[in-house]
Scaffold this motif. Structure first.
Motif, mmCIF file in Angstrom:
data_model
loop_
_atom_site.group_PDB
_atom_site.id
_atom_site.type_symbol
_atom_site.label_atom_id
_atom_site.label_comp_id
_atom_site.label_asym_id
_atom_site.label_seq_id
_atom_site.Cartn_x
_atom_site.Cartn_y
_atom_site.Cartn_z
ATOM 1 N N LYS A 57 0.808 -1.212 0.000
ATOM 2 C CA LYS A 57 0.000 0.000 0.000
ATOM 3 C C LYS A 57 0.847 1.270 0.000
ATOM 4 N N LEU A 58 1.980 1.211 -0.665
ATOM 5 C CA LEU A 58 2.835 2.398 -0.736
ATOM 6 C C LEU A 58 2.282 3.384 -1.764
ATOM 7 N N SER A 59 2.226 4.638 -1.381
ATOM 8 C CA SER A 59 1.732 5.669 -2.300
ATOM 9 C C SER A 59 2.828 6.073 -3.283
ATOM 10 N N ARG A 60 2.434 6.785 -4.322
ATOM 11 C CA ARG A 60 3.421 7.265 -5.294
ATOM 12 C C ARG A 60 4.429 8.197 -4.618
ATOM 13 N N ARG A 61 3.935 9.005 -3.696
ATOM 14 C CA ARG A 61 4.819 9.912 -2.965
ATOM 15 C C ARG A 61 5.868 9.137 -2.192
ATOM 16 N N GLU A 62 5.441 8.083 -1.491
ATOM 17 C CA GLU A 62 6.379 7.269 -0.713
ATOM 18 C C GLU A 62 7.400 6.574 -1.612
ATOM 19 N N TRP A 63 6.938 6.044 -2.734
ATOM 20 C CA TRP A 63 7.856 5.394 -3.662
ATOM 21 C C TRP A 63 8.871 6.389 -4.214
ATOM 22 N N PHE A 64 8.427 7.597 -4.505
ATOM 23 C CA PHE A 64 9.334 8.617 -5.039
ATOM 24 C C PHE A 64 10.471 8.884 -4.067
ATOM 25 N N TYR A 65 10.128 9.111 -2.796
ATOM 26 C CA TYR A 65 11.153 9.437 -1.806
ATOM 27 C C TYR A 65 12.020 8.218 -1.461
ATOM 28 N N ILE A 66 11.425 7.034 -1.499
ATOM 29 C CA ILE A 66 12.214 5.825 -1.241
ATOM 30 C C ILE A 66 13.246 5.610 -2.343
ATOM 31 N N LEU A 67 12.809 5.752 -3.592
ATOM 32 C CA LEU A 67 13.728 5.573 -4.721
ATOM 33 C C LEU A 67 14.819 6.643 -4.721
ATOM 34 N N LEU A 68 14.450 7.867 -4.388
ATOM 35 C CA LEU A 68 15.430 8.950 -4.314
ATOM 36 C C LEU A 68 16.436 8.680 -3.195
ATOM 37 N N ALA A 69 15.919 8.270 -2.040
ATOM 38 C CA ALA A 69 16.798 7.980 -0.903
ATOM 39 C C ALA A 69 17.693 6.781 -1.198
ATOM 40 N N GLY A 70 17.119 5.726 -1.775
ATOM 41 C CA GLY A 70 17.898 4.531 -2.084
ATOM 42 C C GLY A 70 18.988 4.788 -3.102
ATOM 43 N N GLY A 71 18.665 5.576 -4.135
ATOM 44 C CA GLY A 71 19.668 5.903 -5.141
ATOM 45 C C GLY A 71 20.797 6.741 -4.570
ATOM 46 N N LEU A 73 21.691 6.867 -1.444
ATOM 47 C CA LEU A 73 22.439 6.061 -0.475
ATOM 48 C C LEU A 73 23.422 5.131 -1.181
ATOM 49 N N ALA A 74 22.999 4.550 -2.297
ATOM 50 C CA ALA A 74 23.883 3.652 -3.047
ATOM 51 C C ALA A 74 25.133 4.389 -3.515
ATOM 52 N N LEU A 75 24.943 5.563 -4.096
ATOM 53 C CA LEU A 75 26.080 6.338 -4.586
ATOM 54 C C LEU A 75 26.915 6.881 -3.425
ATOM 55 N N THR A 184 18.604 0.180 -2.491
ATOM 56 C CA THR A 184 20.043 0.451 -2.536
ATOM 57 C C THR A 184 20.814 -0.796 -2.958
ATOM 58 N N ALA A 185 20.436 -1.954 -2.401
ATOM 59 C CA ALA A 185 21.116 -3.213 -2.726
ATOM 60 C C ALA A 185 20.947 -3.568 -4.204
ATOM 61 N N VAL A 186 19.746 -3.377 -4.743
ATOM 62 C CA VAL A 186 19.497 -3.686 -6.157
ATOM 63 C C VAL A 186 20.369 -2.810 -7.056
ATOM 64 N N LEU A 187 20.437 -1.532 -6.742
ATOM 65 C CA LEU A 187 21.256 -0.616 -7.543
ATOM 66 C C LEU A 187 22.738 -0.993 -7.456
ATOM 67 N N LEU A 188 23.199 -1.346 -6.267
ATOM 68 C CA LEU A 188 24.595 -1.749 -6.100
ATOM 69 C C LEU A 188 24.877 -3.073 -6.802
ATOM 70 N N LEU A 189 23.884 -3.970 -6.818
ATOM 71 C CA LEU A 189 24.031 -5.236 -7.535
ATOM 72 C C LEU A 189 24.225 -4.981 -9.024
ATOM 73 N N LEU A 190 23.439 -4.075 -9.582
ATOM 74 C CA LEU A 190 23.569 -3.731 -10.996
ATOM 75 C C LEU A 190 24.946 -3.127 -11.283
ATOM 76 N N ILE A 191 25.416 -2.281 -10.382
ATOM 77 C CA ILE A 191 26.737 -1.671 -10.555
ATOM 78 C C ILE A 191 27.824 -2.746 -10.527
ATOM 79 N N CYS A 192 27.707 -3.687 -9.589
ATOM 80 C CA CYS A 192 28.687 -4.773 -9.482
ATOM 81 C C CYS A 192 28.694 -5.637 -10.741
ATOM 82 N N LEU A 193 27.508 -5.954 -11.245
ATOM 83 C CA LEU A 193 27.418 -6.794 -12.440
ATOM 84 C C LEU A 193 27.963 -6.074 -13.671
#
Length: 289
Positions: A57-71, A73-75, A184-193
């Motif tokens: 039940k995550l809203s679009r707003r929550e997904w936006f901030y989660i993706l921004l934060a995760g990206g 954090l990964a970098l 964050t883990a998914v983004l780092l996995l892609l970077i590693c691959l």
């Protein structure tokens, strides 16, 4: 309980730099991936059992901030962890913790007006940055480039903090951190691959480093501070995070025997003073009309 959680969180984030530097056999991006992937799984388990529907039940707003934060954090992890391997733990930690200055600068660009201590603190912190980078330039180009990566990591940490604070307004700590760490883990996995970084095949010593980093820095450090955001508020938490600077320098000196130029410690002290002024001066910002 809050005091104990704060103490554990400070000790956890302070241990991050020394642990990364102590296990050079594990590639930086691989270590960053495992610390986030393991933490996401460990934190998601109890939360899913308690309320599995909350994850659907995550809203679009929550997904936006989660993706921004995760990206961000990964970098941030990539920049900071490379910096620790290139320069001293004390210098990398101090420079990445300058995120408080970037947060104040971002807010200023949005029209927020601060009292003079914030402006003075930002100027003092910049003097500290120039002091450290100036001395590190004399130590070689690698140390200087490590300083630049740490500064970039601080900017990314500020973005992560902004986005995380926005997401936490409507999300519990466990739900936010588990999803954010997973992204964050998914983004780092892609970077590693994409870069051909190994994800396994490490010896027992290497896996020990990954476990220590996950438990100390990720679970106890980052997660504790995320929880304290809703208990103590961002101002107090930002002040507590400043203790990572002397904490990391002390642990690196005791555990790794790192000896850095006296100018680095001078710059560290100047940055700490500047950040205290910046954080305390943000207590009553006013929005320009």
């Amino acid at each position: 309980m809050t005091f104990l959680l704060a103490a554990v969180g400070i000790l956890g984030i302070s241990a991050s730099g020394p642990i990364i530097a102590a296990f050079p056999s594990v590639p930086v991006m691989s270590m960053a991936f495992w610390r986030n992937a393991a933490a996401a799984v460990l934190l998601a388990g109890p939360s899913i059992r308690k309320n599995p529907r909350a994850y659907l039940k995550l809203s679009r707003r929550e997904w936006f901030y989660i993706l921004l934060a995760g990206g961000a954090l990964a970098l941030h992890f990539v920049c900071f962890m490379f910096a620790v391997r290139m320069t001293s733990v004390a210098a990398a930690t101090a420079l990445v913790c300058i995120q408080g200055v970037w947060i104040a600068l971002f807010q200023t660009l949005r029209g927020v007006r601060y009292r003079s201590p914030v402006i003075i603190g930002m100027s003092v912190a910049i003097v500290g940055v120039l002091t450290i980078t100036g001395f590190d330039l004399g130590q070689g180009h690698m140390a200087f480039f490590g300083d630049l990566l740490a500064l970039a990591g601080g900017v990314l940490a500020a973005i992560y903090t902004f986005a995380g604070a926005a997401a936490r307004r409507t999300m519990t700590t466990s739900r936010y951190t588990s999803i954010c760490y997973a992204v964050t883990a998914v983004l780092l996995l892609l970077i590693c691959l994409c870069t051909g970084q190994p994800l396994w095949g490490f010896d027992a010593w290497g896996w020990l480093g990954i476990i220590l980093l996950t438990v100390c820095a990720q679970l106890f450090g980052h997660t504790a501070m995320n929880h304290l955001l809703s208990v103590l508020g961002p101002l107090t938490v930002s002040t507590l995070i400043l203790l990572e600077i002397p904490g990391a320098a002390l642990l690196a000196a005791l555990l790794l025997g790192q000896v850095v130029p006296i100018g680095t410690y001078l710059g560290l002290g100047i940055i700490l003073l500047g950040l205290v002024l910046v954080v305390r001066g943000q207590a009553k910002p006013t929005l320009e009309v």
